[in-house]
Design an enzyme around this catalytic site. Structure first.
Site, mmCIF file in Angstrom:
data_model
loop_
_atom_site.group_PDB
_atom_site.id
_atom_site.type_symbol
_atom_site.label_atom_id
_atom_site.label_comp_id
_atom_site.label_asym_id
_atom_site.label_seq_id
_atom_site.Cartn_x
_atom_site.Cartn_y
_atom_site.Cartn_z
ATOM 1 N N HIS A 22 0.841 -1.210 0.000
ATOM 2 C CA HIS A 22 0.000 0.000 0.000
ATOM 3 C C HIS A 22 0.872 1.255 0.000
ATOM 4 C CE1 HIS A 22 -3.678 2.321 1.262
ATOM 5 N NE2 HIS A 22 -2.732 3.140 1.667
ATOM 6 N N GLU A 23 1.782 1.326 0.936
ATOM 7 C CA GLU A 23 2.633 2.513 1.032
ATOM 8 C C GLU A 23 3.528 2.643 -0.196
ATOM 9 O OE1 GLU A 23 1.704 4.571 3.031
ATOM 10 O OE2 GLU A 23 0.546 3.281 4.358
ATOM 11 N N HIS A 56 1.682 4.440 -2.900
ATOM 12 C CA HIS A 56 1.752 5.902 -2.742
ATOM 13 C C HIS A 56 3.113 6.393 -3.226
ATOM 14 C CE1 HIS A 56 -1.971 6.670 -0.649
ATOM 15 N NE2 HIS A 56 -1.676 5.895 0.376
ATOM 16 N N HIS A 69 3.465 6.548 -6.961
ATOM 17 C CA HIS A 69 2.700 7.681 -7.483
ATOM 18 C C HIS A 69 3.551 8.949 -7.399
ATOM 19 C CE1 HIS A 69 -1.586 9.675 -7.495
ATOM 20 N NE2 HIS A 69 -1.018 9.699 -8.661
#
Ligand code: ZN
Length: 702
Positions: free
Chosen positions: A481-482, A485, A488
Site C-alpha cells: 500500500h505505502e 503511494h 505515485h
C-alpha cells in the site's frame, strides 16, 4: 553551520539537532516573507515563472526543512526535538495560512496570462486560484473577519471534540475477576491484570481502548460483561453516558460545528458544506456521491443480509443464542470465523521474511513500470533505515515534458524505514521529501524523493545474530500500500512541483495507486514468489493460501454496509440537513435505509465520529469507498490481461504508468482514469473482489 539551511541536497538526517530547528525555521520563514513581499509588490510582473523563481523557491525551502523536522519528530522523537518542533509549529502554520489568503498574491495570480502557461502550469494555476478562493481571499470587510473567526472557532471545536472523545474513552474503567473474563486470550488478560495491579487493585482492569475492548467483545463468554462494555462504548461522549462522564458530551459541539461549516460554505458562495468539500475532490457533486453510495448499498445489501442470517443461524445452532443482542454480534462473528476459516497467522508469518518480500515487490515494480531499483547511500536517522534509487531501465526516447533529464537515468529515490522502535510513531505512511520539479532558479530537474515508513516487528536474535523480520500478511499488504503511494510520487513525469507526483491529486483519488498495489498480495502467481519459509526455504503452500483467501471476504457485505452508513450519514449531514435539527434522527434514517442491524435506541456512535467532526473527512468519508472502486477497477485491467499463469501483462503496466502514475496531479483524476481504462469507473470489480459479484451489473459512476 545549520544543516537545515542547506539547499540542493537531501536532508542531513544524521546532523540535524533540536537546537537547529528554531533558528533555521525562523530564518527560512523570514526569507519566505521577504519573497512574498517582493512578488506582491505593485511593480512585480504577473508572470508564473517570475513568481515561482522568487516565491516558490523560498516556500519550497521552508517546506523541505520543516518536512525534515516533522519527519524526525515522527520517527526519532526525543523530548528536546518535540519541544523544538512545538515551538516552531505555530509560526509555520501561521505563515501558510497567511500566504493562502494573501489578497495581493491572489491578484497577481489572477492577472497571469493563462495563454502563456503550458498544460501542467495551467492545472497548477487553476488549483492555486481555487485554493485562494477556499482560503477566503475573495472575501472583504465583515465577511472576511467572520470567515477568519469561523476558522478559529472550528479549530477549537474540533480540538475539544477529540479531547472529549479521548477522555470519554480513557476515563472509563471496569474492574472484574478472571472468572468474568473466561474465553479472553492470555496476552490480553496479562495486560488487564497489570493495569489492575498498577491501580493497586485485585483482578483485572478493563478499558474502552481497542486493544482491550475489542478482544473482550470478541472472546468474553460472559454476555453480561459484554453488555456493560458495549453500552459504555456506544454512549461515549453523549448524554446517555453515566452521570460522571456527561461532562464529555459532544452533542452541543456537533451542532455548532455543523452550523459553522454551513455558514462558512455560504460565505464562500456554496449552497452547502458538501459542495465546498467537493470543490477540490474528484466527485462532482454531493448528489453524485449520494447516488454512488446508494447504488453500492443496494448491491451490497443482499450480501449483508446473508452475513447476518449466517450469524443468526450459527448463534442458534452452535452457541445456543436464540435472540442475539447488539453486544453478541462481535462474539458470534469471531466464533463463526474460527469454525469456518481457522488458520494460524503465526504459521503464515514464517513464509514472509522482509528481504524476500522486498525482492518480490521490487521485481513486480521493475517489470511493470520499466525501472530498476538499486540500494543507495545517504545520511539516515537510524542504522536500520535503507535508501534506494529508482533508475530508468534503458535511456529510452524522452517522453514529452521530460525536459532536463538528459544525461541521467535517475528517476527518484526513497527511504525505507520498516521497523517499530521507541520514539517512532505507530502506523504506516508515505511522505514526500521533495517533489519532481524543473527548478525555476537554476533550470535543473529536481528528482522526487519519498519516505516509506512502516512499523513491523524486528527480527529475533539467534546466536547473537539478528534474524530477518517476519511479516504477517497484513504487514505485506501495508508495505505494498505505502509503496503504491511512493510510486505515485516517484514515477511522475510532471515538471511543475504543485502538480507532480501526489501533489495536487484530488483527496478522493489519492488512495487509488496505494490500494491498487494491495491487490498483488492476493495474487497467487505473484505472492508465491515472495515467500520462503524462514527455516526450510519452502514457498507458501497453496492450501494455506486458499484458507487465507477464503477468510479474506468474511462478512464483507456487512462491512461494506457499515462504511456506506458512515459515508452517507456524513454527506447528508453536510448537505440537506439543517444544523439545528436532530443529528440522531438523520442517523436513524440512514441506518434504516442501508444497515441490516438495528442498534439500541441509546447508542450514540456519531458522538465519537472524529474523522468527520475533528478530522479532515467532513463530507469526505466516502473517499475510502470511492478510491476502492477506482483501484479495484484499475486492477481489473490487469486481471483481464494476465497470462495463463496469472502473471500481470507488461503492456498494461506501461499503460498504467503512463496514464495514472506519470500524470500525477497534472490533470483531473477522472481524465487519468479514463485514459487508462477507456471508460468511467465501474463498481463491478470491487464487488467481485469482495465476494459480492452476483449482484453486480455494469453501471457508470459519475
Ligand atoms: Zn494510503
Amino acid at each position: 553551520m545549520n544543516p537545515l539551511l542547506l539547499s540542493g541536497g537531501l536532508p542531513l538526517f544524521d546532523q540535524i539537532q533540536p537546537d537547529h530547528v528554531g533558528p533555521a525555521i525562523a530564518q527560512l520563514l523570514g526569507d519566505a516573507d521577504n519573497a512574498l513581499e517582493t512578488v506582491a509588490a505593485a511593480d512585480f510582473p504577473s508572470d508564473w515563472k517570475a513568481i515561482a523563481k522568487v516565491l516558490d523557491v523560498a516556500t519550497e525551502h521552508v517546506g523541505s526543512a520543516w518536512g525534515a523536522v516533522n519527519h524526525l519528530n515522527s520517527v526519532a522523537d526525543t523530548p528536546d526535538l518535540r519541544a523544538a518542533y512545538n515551538a516552531s509549529l505555530p509560526k509555520v502554520t501561521e505563515f501558510w495560512t497567511r500566504l493562502g489568503a494573501d489578497e495581493r498574491l491572489y491578484a497577481k495570480y489572477k492577472a497571469i496570462d493563462v495563454a502563456s502557461l503550458n498544460a501542467e502550469q495551467r492545472q497548477a494555476h487553476k488549483n492555486a486560484l481555487r485554493d485562494f478562493v477556499l482560503g477566503g481571499a475573495e472575501l472583504a470587510g465583515a465577511d472576511r473577519d467572520r470567515f477568519a473567526a469561523i476558522q478559529e472557532r472550528l479549530a477549537e471545536l474540533s480540538q475539544k471534540f477529540s479531547e472529549n472523545a479521548l477522555d470519554a474513552t480513557d476515563k472509563f474503567s471496569e474492574y472484574v475477576s478472571s472468572d468474568d473474563l473466561a474465553g479472553v486470550p492470555q496476552d490480553v488478560l496479562q495486560n488487564t491484570r497489570e493495569a489492575a495491579e498498577a491501580a493497586g487493585r485485585d483482578g483485572h482492569k478493563l478499558s474502552l481502548k481497542l486493544p482491550c475492548y475489542l478482544p473482550v467483545m470478541q472472546f468474553a463468554d460472559n454476555a453480561q460483561l459484554r453488555s456493560t462494555m458495549y453500552r459504555a462504548y456506544a454512549t461515549r461522549a453523549s448524554e446517555q453516558a453515566p452521570e460522571a462522564m456527561r461532562q464529555y458530551d459532544n452533542t452541543a459541539l456537533m451542532h455548532e460545528i455543523l452550523a459553522l461549516r454551513q455558514e462558512e460554505a455560504r460565505l464562500l458562495g456554496f449552497a452547502s458544506y458538501g459542495e465546498l468539500s467537493l470543490k477540490s475532490k474528484m466527485a462532482t457533486s454531493p448528489q453524485a456521491v449520494i447516488d454512488f453510495l446508494r447504488d453500492l448499498a443496494r448491491r451490497a445489501k443482499p450480501f449483508g443480509a446473508q452475513d447476518l442470517a449466517d450469524l443468526r443461524q450459527f448463534a442458534a445452532s452452535e452457541l445456543g443464542i436464540q435472540d442475539p443482542q447488539p453486544w453478541d454480534w462481535t462474539y458470534i462473528g469471531e466464533k463463526l470465523k474460527q469454525s469456518r476459516f481457522a488458520f494460524s497467522e503465526q504459521e503464515v508469518k514464517q513464509y514472509f521474511t522482509l528481504p524476500k518480500v522486498l525482492e518480490g515487490l521490487f521485481k513486480i515494480v521493475e517489470t511493470l513500470f520499466d525501472v530498476v531499483i538499486r540500494p543507495d547511500t545517504v545520511p539516515v536517522w537510524n542504522p536500520g533505515v535503507h535508501f534506494y534509487r529508482i533508475e530508468r531501465n534503458a535511456p529510452a526516447a524522452k517522453p514529452s515534458g521530460d525536459v532536463g533529464s538528459a544525461g541521467t537515468s535517475l528517476v527518484g529515490q526513497f527511504y525505507l524505514d520498516t521497523t517499530a522502535r521507541e520514539g517512532k510513531r505507530g502506523g504506516a505512511w508515505m511522505d514526500d521529501v521533495r517533489g519532481r520539479w524543473l527548478r525555476p532558479d537554476n533550470g535543473e530537474l529536481q528528482t522526487p524523493v519519498a519516505h516509506l515508513v512502516c512499523n513491523f516487528a524486528e527480527g529475533v536474535m539467534r546466536d547473537g545474530v539478528r534474524q530477518s523480520a517476519l511479516l504477517t500478511h497484513d504487514d505485506v499488504t501495508t508495505l505494498f500500500h505505502e509503496f503504491g503511494h511512493g510510486l505515485h510520487h516517484l514515477l511522475t513525469r510532471v515538471d511543475e512541483r504543485q502538480v507532480s507526483g501526489i501533489s495536487g491529486v484530488e483527496w478522493d483519488a489519492v488512495e487509488l495507486p496505494s490500494q491498487f498495489m494491495e491487490n498483488f498480495c492476493w495474487e497467487w502467481s505473484v505472492l508465491r514468489h515472495m515467500t520462503a519459509h524462514v527455516d526450510s526455504g519452502e514457498p507458501l503452500p497453496r492450501a494455506l493460501f486458499d484458507k487465507m483467501l477464503a477468510a479474506r471476504n468474511y462478512q464483507s457485505g456487512m462491512q461494506t454496509l457499515r462504511q456506506i452508513e458512515f459515508s452517507l450519514f456524513d454527506m447528508l449531514m453536510h448537505t440537506d440537513h439543517n444544523p439545528t435539527d436532530d443529528i440522531l434522527a438523520l442517523h436513524d434514517q440512514v441506518r434504516q435505509e442501508v444497515a441490516v442491524m438495528t442498534p439500541p435506541p441509546w447508542s450514540r456512535t456519531p458522538n465519537t465520529f472524529s474523522h468527520v467532526f475533528a478530522g479532515g473527512y467532513a463530507a469526505g468519508y466516502y473517499s475510502y469507498k470511492w478510491a476502492e472502486v477506482l483501484s479495484a477497477d484499475a486492477y481489473a485491467a490487469f486481471e483481464e490481461t494476465a497470462d495463463e499463469s496469472g502473471l500481470p501483462d507488461i503492456q498494461t503496466g506501461r499503460k498504467y504508468l503512463n496514464t495514472i502514475l506519470a500524470a500525477g496531479g497534472s490533470r483531473p483524476a477522472m481524465e487519468s482514469f479514463k485514459a487508462f481504462r477507456g471508460r468511467e469507473p465501474q463498481l463491478d470489480a470491487l464487488l467481485r473482489h469482495q465476494g459480492m459479484a452476483d449482484a453486480a451489473s455494469p453501471a457508470g459512476k459519475e
